[in-house]
Design a protein around this motif. Structure first.
Motif, PDB file in Angstrom:
ATOM      1  N   GLU B 342       0.809  -1.258  -0.039  1.00 26.06           N
ATOM      2  CA  GLU B 342       0.150   0.013   0.166  1.00 26.06           C
ATOM      3  C   GLU B 342       0.869   1.059  -0.097  1.00 26.06           C
ATOM      4  OE1 GLU B 342      -4.069   0.966   2.319  1.00 26.06           O
ATOM      5  OE2 GLU B 342      -2.161   1.241   3.428  1.00 26.06           O
ATOM      6  N   ALA B 343       1.771   1.408   0.613  1.00 29.32           N
ATOM      7  CA  ALA B 343       2.788   2.359   0.801  1.00 29.32           C
ATOM      8  C   ALA B 343       3.415   2.676  -0.424  1.00 29.32           C
ATOM      9  CB  ALA B 343       3.825   2.059   1.929  1.00 29.32           C
ATOM     10  N   GLU B 344       3.685   1.575  -1.179  1.00 29.03           N
ATOM     11  CA  GLU B 344       4.349   1.670  -2.591  1.00 29.03           C
ATOM     12  C   GLU B 344       3.223   2.409  -3.689  1.00 29.03           C
ATOM     13  OE1 GLU B 344       5.896  -2.044  -3.748  1.00 29.03           O
ATOM     14  OE2 GLU B 344       7.565  -2.183  -2.264  1.00 29.03           O
ATOM     15  N   LEU B 345       2.095   1.666  -3.584  1.00 31.39           N
ATOM     16  CA  LEU B 345       1.156   1.928  -4.406  1.00 31.39           C
ATOM     17  C   LEU B 345       0.646   3.660  -4.164  1.00 31.39           C
ATOM     18  CD1 LEU B 345      -1.160   1.136  -5.953  1.00 31.39           C
ATOM     19  CD2 LEU B 345      -2.633   0.721  -4.222  1.00 31.39           C
ATOM     20  N   LYS B 346       0.873   4.040  -2.997  1.00 28.24           N
ATOM     21  CA  LYS B 346       0.338   5.581  -2.726  1.00 28.24           C
ATOM     22  C   LYS B 346       1.769   6.482  -2.693  1.00 28.24           C
ATOM     23  CE  LYS B 346      -3.717   5.003  -0.184  1.00 28.24           C
ATOM     24  NZ  LYS B 346      -4.633   5.495   0.845  1.00 28.24           N
ATOM     25  N   GLY B 347       3.059   5.814  -3.058  1.00 29.33           N
ATOM     26  CA  GLY B 347       4.159   6.428  -3.295  1.00 29.33           C
ATOM     27  C   GLY B 347       4.899   7.319  -2.188  1.00 29.33           C
ATOM     28  N   VAL B 348       4.549   6.605  -0.786  1.00 29.75           N
ATOM     29  CA  VAL B 348       5.258   7.484   0.090  1.00 29.75           C
ATOM     30  C   VAL B 348       6.864   7.132  -0.018  1.00 29.75           C
ATOM     31  CG1 VAL B 348       5.792   6.924   2.675  1.00 29.75           C
ATOM     32  CG2 VAL B 348       3.426   6.299   1.694  1.00 29.75           C
ATOM     33  N   PRO B 349       7.614   8.170   0.228  1.00 35.39           N
ATOM     34  CA  PRO B 349       9.070   8.126  -0.368  1.00 35.39           C
ATOM     35  C   PRO B 349      10.056   7.212   0.270  1.00 35.39           C
ATOM     36  CG  PRO B 349       8.194  10.393  -0.021  1.00 35.39           C
ATOM     37  CD  PRO B 349       7.158   9.589   0.471  1.00 35.39           C
ATOM     38  N   ILE B 350       9.803   7.146   1.722  1.00 35.17           N
ATOM     39  CA  ILE B 350      10.416   6.148   2.445  1.00 35.17           C
ATOM     40  C   ILE B 350       9.740   5.258   3.180  1.00 35.17           C
ATOM     41  CG2 ILE B 350      12.483   6.011   4.429  1.00 35.17           C
ATOM     42  CD1 ILE B 350      13.514   8.720   2.987  1.00 35.17           C
ATOM     43  N   ARG B 351      10.135   3.963   3.274  1.00 36.86           N
ATOM     44  CA  ARG B 351       9.389   3.030   4.263  1.00 36.86           C
ATOM     45  C   ARG B 351      10.921   2.361   5.340  1.00 36.86           C
ATOM     46  NH1 ARG B 351       8.039  -0.895   0.575  1.00 36.86           N
ATOM     47  NH2 ARG B 351       9.196  -2.824   0.982  1.00 36.86           N
ATOM     48  N   ILE B 352      10.189   2.550   6.567  1.00 36.39           N
ATOM     49  CA  ILE B 352      11.137   1.886   7.312  1.00 36.39           C
ATOM     50  C   ILE B 352      10.458   0.597   8.074  1.00 36.39           C
ATOM     51  CG2 ILE B 352      12.263   2.259   9.468  1.00 36.39           C
ATOM     52  CD1 ILE B 352      12.605   5.129   9.221  1.00 36.39           C
ATOM     53  N   GLU B 353      11.107  -0.493   8.105  1.00 32.07           N
ATOM     54  CA  GLU B 353      10.957  -1.739   8.530  1.00 32.07           C
ATOM     55  C   GLU B 353      11.556  -2.154   9.733  1.00 32.07           C
ATOM     56  OE1 GLU B 353      10.334  -3.315   3.670  1.00 32.07           O
ATOM     57  OE2 GLU B 353      11.201  -4.633   5.326  1.00 32.07           O
ATOM     58  N   ILE B 354      10.737  -2.430  10.779  1.00 26.84           N
ATOM     59  CA  ILE B 354      11.611  -2.828  11.961  1.00 26.84           C
ATOM     60  C   ILE B 354      10.890  -4.103  12.345  1.00 26.84           C
ATOM     61  CG2 ILE B 354      12.227  -2.185  14.288  1.00 26.84           C
ATOM     62  CD1 ILE B 354      11.463   0.566  13.894  1.00 26.84           C
ATOM     63  N   GLY B 355      11.889  -5.202  12.381  1.00 23.17           N
ATOM     64  CA  GLY B 355      11.484  -6.428  12.868  1.00 23.17           C
ATOM     65  C   GLY B 355      12.349  -6.866  13.985  1.00 23.17           C
ATOM     66  N   PRO B 356      12.111  -8.043  14.828  1.00 22.46           N
ATOM     67  CA  PRO B 356      12.817  -8.293  15.885  1.00 22.46           C
ATOM     68  C   PRO B 356      14.526  -8.509  15.582  1.00 22.46           C
ATOM     69  CG  PRO B 356      11.364 -10.074  15.303  1.00 22.46           C
ATOM     70  CD  PRO B 356      10.998  -9.085  14.250  1.00 22.46           C
ATOM     71  N   ARG B 357      14.768  -9.071  14.484  1.00 22.24           N
ATOM     72  CA  ARG B 357      16.234  -9.125  14.514  1.00 22.24           C
ATOM     73  C   ARG B 357      16.820  -7.678  13.962  1.00 22.24           C
ATOM     74  NH1 ARG B 357      17.676 -13.556   9.513  1.00 22.24           N
ATOM     75  NH2 ARG B 357      15.957 -14.539  10.870  1.00 22.24           N
ATOM     76  N   ASP B 358      16.178  -6.670  13.563  1.00 20.64           N
ATOM     77  CA  ASP B 358      16.609  -5.259  13.373  1.00 20.64           C
ATOM     78  C   ASP B 358      16.715  -4.952  14.812  1.00 20.64           C
ATOM     79  OD1 ASP B 358      16.543  -4.921  10.562  1.00 20.64           O
ATOM     80  OD2 ASP B 358      14.343  -4.886  10.872  1.00 20.64           O
ATOM     81  N   VAL B 359      15.731  -5.063  15.829  1.00 23.40           N
ATOM     82  CA  VAL B 359      16.045  -4.710  16.884  1.00 23.40           C
ATOM     83  C   VAL B 359      17.399  -5.116  17.943  1.00 23.40           C
ATOM     84  CG1 VAL B 359      14.997  -4.608  19.380  1.00 23.40           C
ATOM     85  CG2 VAL B 359      13.490  -4.209  17.346  1.00 23.40           C
ATOM     86  N   GLU B 360      17.236  -6.561  17.440  1.00 18.51           N
ATOM     87  CA  GLU B 360      18.413  -7.214  18.282  1.00 18.51           C
ATOM     88  C   GLU B 360      19.765  -6.385  17.903  1.00 18.51           C
ATOM     89  OE1 GLU B 360      18.982 -11.461  17.380  1.00 18.51           O
ATOM     90  OE2 GLU B 360      17.108 -11.472  18.506  1.00 18.51           O
ATOM     91  N   LYS B 361      19.928  -6.107  16.425  1.00 21.88           N
ATOM     92  CA  LYS B 361      21.225  -5.639  15.961  1.00 21.88           C
ATOM     93  C   LYS B 361      21.460  -4.029  15.940  1.00 21.88           C
ATOM     94  CE  LYS B 361      21.456  -8.836  11.999  1.00 21.88           C
ATOM     95  NZ  LYS B 361      21.420  -8.489  10.379  1.00 21.88           N
TER      96      LYS B 361
END
Lengths: 480, 480
Positions: B342-361
């Motif tokens: 949906e973020a791609e469809l609506k053209g949001v310039p930057i998407r930040i994904e946060i998952g458990p592994r990201d948090v760990e690192k």
């Protein structure tokens, strides 16, 4: 534009002329456009409206209302789909019949309100109960061919407003929306704009055409007359049935939605703001919506120019950085006295004067627009003090405004007549028959504005007009 | 509304259908309003336009243009005061002939443009040379009964724009204003919106009705056709003489002003933005005008929800505090994959994904919308990186867009036909006779768009069409 002389008419002596003078001299409205009821909004009005609209948008969007923009025209056949509605608006619509040299197949109305433009699309958008409540709003202008005397901002033929149209699964959900609209209106109009009002349910003969119930926000202008500044209409299922706005519920059945529409009248609210807060010096704009919240006016001679301007520039920078809307009036062609005067006329909430003596002492002079009180404060306290003064101005404006919002009780036509000269609302025991409203109009010039929303008031035995059994406490007054 | 499937049509294969699909699925425009050429602007369009308009307002007001708001209707007699003007617009105006049940004494046009509404007031406002230049602008909609095929945003019958109307003491001053308009347009449209264009002076047969000269900003859409997205008209003294707009000069004499009007077409600019920047995944909104610049999408299981949401919340707070328009997509009814999409469809310039592994690192994953490139970066570098990526997206979008803005030279009808398939502009030696423009239209489907503004180009000897003496390098192309 070049006329900078002050207000010459005393507000208390001739409110109506004072109003026109403020509109012109504070650069709010020019009434010389050559079509009756259509006015030109001048820079001060456009800028104040912009701030007002931002606050409405913030409150609407933080409650999940999504913005849309519909065309300003509505085909006649859309309007006709809800027969009561077209009857209500047909005498008020402007009609487009031609384009270029051709006659149109169907007449187009300039929208007097947008239900019949929007709901055919709602019918296409709404599919499932998961989309409910569905909340869209738009910001824009509407047009009504007013037959009463027009007045800029207050009763024009073209005015600005918001309309938020919601679809809900049940009457109960719809009434929750009415409560939310009330919350928004209270926050924006009372808390931010310092405009007090009471919230009424309109009598059945005065509700929105095609709706079930109308709830209105009503304030009192300084001349004692009542001005409606916003409404929420509970439409029930009348429009959803006419425009086929339905959804598939959890049980797999198709159901018609219940609808509400909320219409804060921003032109009127601005008119009320000018009328209620202004004084014999001009406009007073609440700090929350002032395009310029603080104006810094340097006062110097040739010798002290450098030191004063340096200090003024520093102050501008530090206040702007803190997020204040601040302006440094560094125009060289005008004297400080002229600038003070202009800032008062245009209602800038706080004026800061800096002269060489202030610089020497490490002070500034602050003048608040409501009391025109001057205080000297140390430079390092400016930010803190300015914030306090702004809050205080907002509170003081509301306090002053509340004086106009009188509510007096009366028990007979005679008593109504007597209390009428104080202005505001008069509360009576009332039978809720339209005939008595007609009698009120003829004998007193007042009309029934409604019954208090959200609170059942204790009612006496007899209607103050006809003496039959009273059903409600009704609020009456002279209408704008 | 509930349709969330992606774009199915490839932009390169069928631009026109791709355009309609993006308009619908990215919630930009609904074309199902039941009057031809009148569309409903959906939430994404309204919000992007709001940001676009803010930037125009900032640039206009920082250059001393003051906002006004005029009525949307113009009496026929006003239009008639400038005969050339009414001739130019009479085939395009929508006419109001009735109000309520009454026929109006005089027909009212929905404004196709506002010169004839505004200048009678300019005549009242302007008194002295000290008021010059006098600069007012308004933001709003205009209406034109387009006879060509309509297209949402690009050629509707109702569209949004700005119009800035200026009065100056001399032709020289007026031409300075043309240069200022160019500066504003370059800053806003090219630098902020990443839309490239060339700036042309229109040929005499294609200028604004009633004006002396028209200067146009023209871009190229991905199908190679030319779209005009803004104009400045130099009106000379034609309107000031028709509407009596004059001032007392230093020498005590009354003089007519020279006028300009500048009209950035925001609906069209949005249409160009959608067309030029979008890709097979949907819309791409430049960060400068994106209502949401960064969306944070948490990815978790039951076990990791608390730790991920805590980190996401912290990030939201710190980015919001820095002034980014940032959103945390914490809706529980949708899976992360749906949200990415949906973020791609609506053209949001930057998407930040946060998952458990990201948090760990101690990292986050950033995906930029233009390249859909994923990078992992340390949490403490997010703010800095986001700012850099935004600038880079703006620059990349402009670079990509420039590919469409082709300019090729041609020396004959045959050569024009051959180069035409690449799209964009073709530059020819031209005699500046309208007859040759007609011939171009018939033989190639192109038309003369104009000559380069502000720069005299070296011209060959013979007109590419008729072979007589060439006077200018002309830019031709297929028009939208």
């Amino acid at each position: 534009m070049s006329e900078q002389e002050g207000i010459t008419i005393k507000k208390a002596e001739n409110f109506s002329e004072w109003y026109y003078e403020v509109l012109q001299k504070a650069e709010l409205v020019d009434i010389r456009f050559n079509v009756k009821g259509f006015d030109v909004y001048m820079p001060t009005a456009v800028k104040v409206l912009r701030e007002m609209e931002k606050l409405f948008i913030d409150e609407l969007e933080s409650r999940a209302h999504m913005p849309v923009m519909f065309p300003i025209i509505i085909p006649e056949s859309n309007l006709k789909k809800e027969e009561e509605h077209i009857k209500g608006f047909s005498v008020e619509a402007f009609w487009i019949t031609h384009a270029g040299k051709s006659k149109l197949d169907e007449r187009l109305a300039l929208r007097p309100t947008s239900e019949t433009a929007m709901y055919p699309l709602y019918s296409l958008w709404l599919r499932s109960h998961t989309q409910l409540p569905m909340k869209f709003y738009q910001q824009g202008r509407v047009w009504r061919y007013e037959t009463k005397m027009t007045r800029p901002l207050i009763r024009p033929r073209e005015f600005k407003w918001f309309e938020a149209h919601c679809a809900q699964a049940s009457e109960k959900e719809a009434l929750k929306q009415v409560a939310e609209d009330t919350e928004i209106f209270e926050k924006v109009v009372r808390d931010y704009f310092s405009i007090p009002f009471i919230h009424l349910q309109k009598p059945s003969w005065d509700k929105f055409a095609g709706g079930e119930n109308t709830f209105a926000f009503e304030t009192v202008l300084p001349d004692g007359k009542i001005l409606q500044i916003g409404t929420t209409h509970y439409l029930g299922q009348k429009f959803s049935k006419a425009f086929d706005v339905k959804y598939t519920d959890k049980d797999g059945k198709k159901k018609y939605v219940y609808q509400t529409c909320f219409g804060p009248g921003v032109s009127r609210i601005l008119g009320a703001m000018v009328s209620i807060h202004g004084d014999d010096k001009g406009l007073i704009v609440p700090p929350t919506v002032a395009p310029v919240q603080i104006v810094i006016i340097p006062v110097f001679t040739k010798d002290t120019e450098v030191v004063v301007m340096k200090k003024a520039g520093e102050l501008l920078g530090s206040l702007a950085e803190k997020g204040f809307r601040v302006d440094l009036d560094d125009r060289t062609q005008f004297r400080p006295g002229f600038k003070f005067h202009e800032a008062e006329l245009k209602g800038v909430p706080i004026r800061i004067e800096i002269g060489p003596r202030d610089v020497e002492k490490g002070e500034v002079t602050i003048v608040r627009r409501d009391f025109l009180e001057r205080i000297s404060i140390p430079q390092e306290k400016v930010e803190e003090q300015v914030l306090e003064i702004m809050d205080s101005i907002g509170a003081q404006l509301l306090k002053r405004a509340n004086i106009h919002l009188k509510i007096q009780d009366a028990k007979s036509i005679d008593e109504i007549r007597k209390k009428l000269k104080d202005g505001g609302f008069i509360r009576i025991d009332f039978c809720m028959n339209e005939k008595c409203d007609d009698e009120l109009k003829i004998k007193t010039g007042t009309e029934v504005r409604g019954t208090l929303f959200g609170k059942k008031e204790k009612v006496g035995t007899k209607c103050a007009i006809c003496g039959t059994k009273a059903k409600e406490k009704a609020y009456i007054g002279i209408s704008y």
